[in-house]
Design a protein around this motif. Sequence first.
Motif, short mmCIF file in Angstrom:
data_model
loop_
_atom_site.label_atom_id
_atom_site.label_comp_id
_atom_site.label_asym_id
_atom_site.label_seq_id
_atom_site.Cartn_x
_atom_site.Cartn_y
_atom_site.Cartn_z
N ARG A 53 17.46 23.92 -15.63
CA ARG A 53 18.58 22.78 -14.62
C ARG A 53 17.45 22.51 -13.38
O ARG A 53 16.29 23.36 -13.48
N SER A 54 17.39 21.41 -13.39
CA SER A 54 16.04 20.74 -12.74
C SER A 54 16.31 19.97 -11.44
O SER A 54 17.60 19.96 -11.48
N LYS A 55 15.42 19.88 -10.55
CA LYS A 55 15.37 18.65 -9.39
C LYS A 55 14.21 17.93 -9.53
O LYS A 55 13.35 17.65 -9.66
N LEU A 56 15.32 16.53 -8.74
CA LEU A 56 13.65 15.44 -8.72
C LEU A 56 13.68 14.88 -7.35
O LEU A 56 14.74 14.72 -6.92
N LEU A 57 12.76 15.66 -7.11
CA LEU A 57 12.44 15.11 -5.33
C LEU A 57 11.91 13.27 -5.55
O LEU A 57 10.20 13.75 -6.18
N ILE A 58 12.36 13.25 -4.61
CA ILE A 58 11.97 11.53 -4.65
C ILE A 58 11.09 11.41 -3.43
O ILE A 58 11.82 11.37 -2.54
N LEU A 59 9.63 10.00 -3.12
CA LEU A 59 9.10 10.51 -2.06
C LEU A 59 8.77 8.95 -2.48
O LEU A 59 7.87 8.79 -2.97
N LEU A 60 9.17 8.18 -1.06
CA LEU A 60 8.08 6.84 -0.59
C LEU A 60 7.22 6.72 0.20
O LEU A 60 7.56 7.25 1.27
N TYR A 61 6.08 6.79 0.64
CA TYR A 61 5.17 7.34 1.28
C TYR A 61 3.97 5.89 1.29
O TYR A 61 3.75 5.54 0.29
N GLU A 62 3.13 5.77 2.31
CA GLU A 62 2.10 4.86 2.88
C GLU A 62 1.07 5.98 1.57
O GLU A 62 1.04 6.96 2.01
N ASP A 63 0.28 5.50 1.04
CA ASP A 63 -0.10 5.66 0.15
C ASP A 63 -1.89 5.94 0.81
O ASP A 63 -2.78 5.54 0.97
N THR A 64 -1.92 7.20 1.51
CA THR A 64 -3.28 7.89 1.74
C THR A 64 -3.57 8.94 1.16
O THR A 64 -2.91 9.77 0.70
N GLY B 271 0.83 -1.10 0.41
CA GLY B 271 -0.21 -0.23 0.46
C GLY B 271 0.63 1.15 0.11
O GLY B 271 0.40 2.15 0.57
N TRP B 272 2.35 1.31 -0.36
CA TRP B 272 2.80 1.99 -0.48
C TRP B 272 2.67 2.95 -1.84
O TRP B 272 2.65 1.96 -2.73
N VAL B 273 3.85 3.57 -1.74
CA VAL B 273 3.55 4.35 -3.51
C VAL B 273 5.24 5.09 -3.31
O VAL B 273 5.55 5.33 -2.94
N ARG B 274 5.01 5.13 -4.72
CA ARG B 274 6.97 5.72 -5.17
C ARG B 274 6.17 7.04 -5.60
O ARG B 274 5.71 7.12 -6.67
N THR B 275 6.15 8.85 -5.82
CA THR B 275 6.41 10.11 -6.00
C THR B 275 7.33 10.50 -6.36
O THR B 275 7.86 10.71 -5.79
N GLU B 276 7.46 11.05 -8.20
CA GLU B 276 8.91 12.10 -8.25
C GLU B 276 8.08 13.29 -8.53
O GLU B 276 7.26 13.22 -9.34
N LEU B 277 8.51 14.39 -8.67
CA LEU B 277 8.36 15.49 -8.28
C LEU B 277 9.33 15.93 -9.31
O LEU B 277 10.75 16.52 -9.12
#
Length: 152
Positions: A107-118, A45-51
């Motif tokens: 120039r860019s930044k990639l933010l990677i977050l792993l979290y419980e999908d709520t 039930g976790w997801v990985r989001t890239e911004l």
Amino acid sequence: MKAMIAALAALLMLSACAMPAPAPAPASAGAALHGDPAHPAAASGWVRTELYFGIGPVGAPERGVSEADWRAFLDREVTPRFPSGLSVVDLYGQWQGTKDPTPQRLRSKLLILLYEDTPAHRAAIDAIRSAWKRQTGQLSVLRVTQPAEVSF
């Protein structure tokens, strides 16, 4: 002689098949944070989001968002919403708006977050994107979210 070499080669190959399997890793090599709810040994039930955040034109570091401003944004908008951890990667990106004759090289930044999908975490992601657009005047922050199998 050729037959003897071929037979020896076949024997060597067959002997490799008879090698025992490697021993399993010791139990201590498992999850170091086992039992910590924020860092589970295994979770579903976790997801990985890239911004993806554009921070300024390539070749013009004086234009756009400075490193200090980026860190201040992380401290103010991201870390309070995701205090358990995150990753940031510096990268180069291209973006072409509907009215742009050529792609903008950024120039860019990639933010990677792993979290419980709520719903609360998804709202936090949207709040981060909105805050960046307000701060910079940019039109978008690309979001990619996919299911993730995690363990710590």
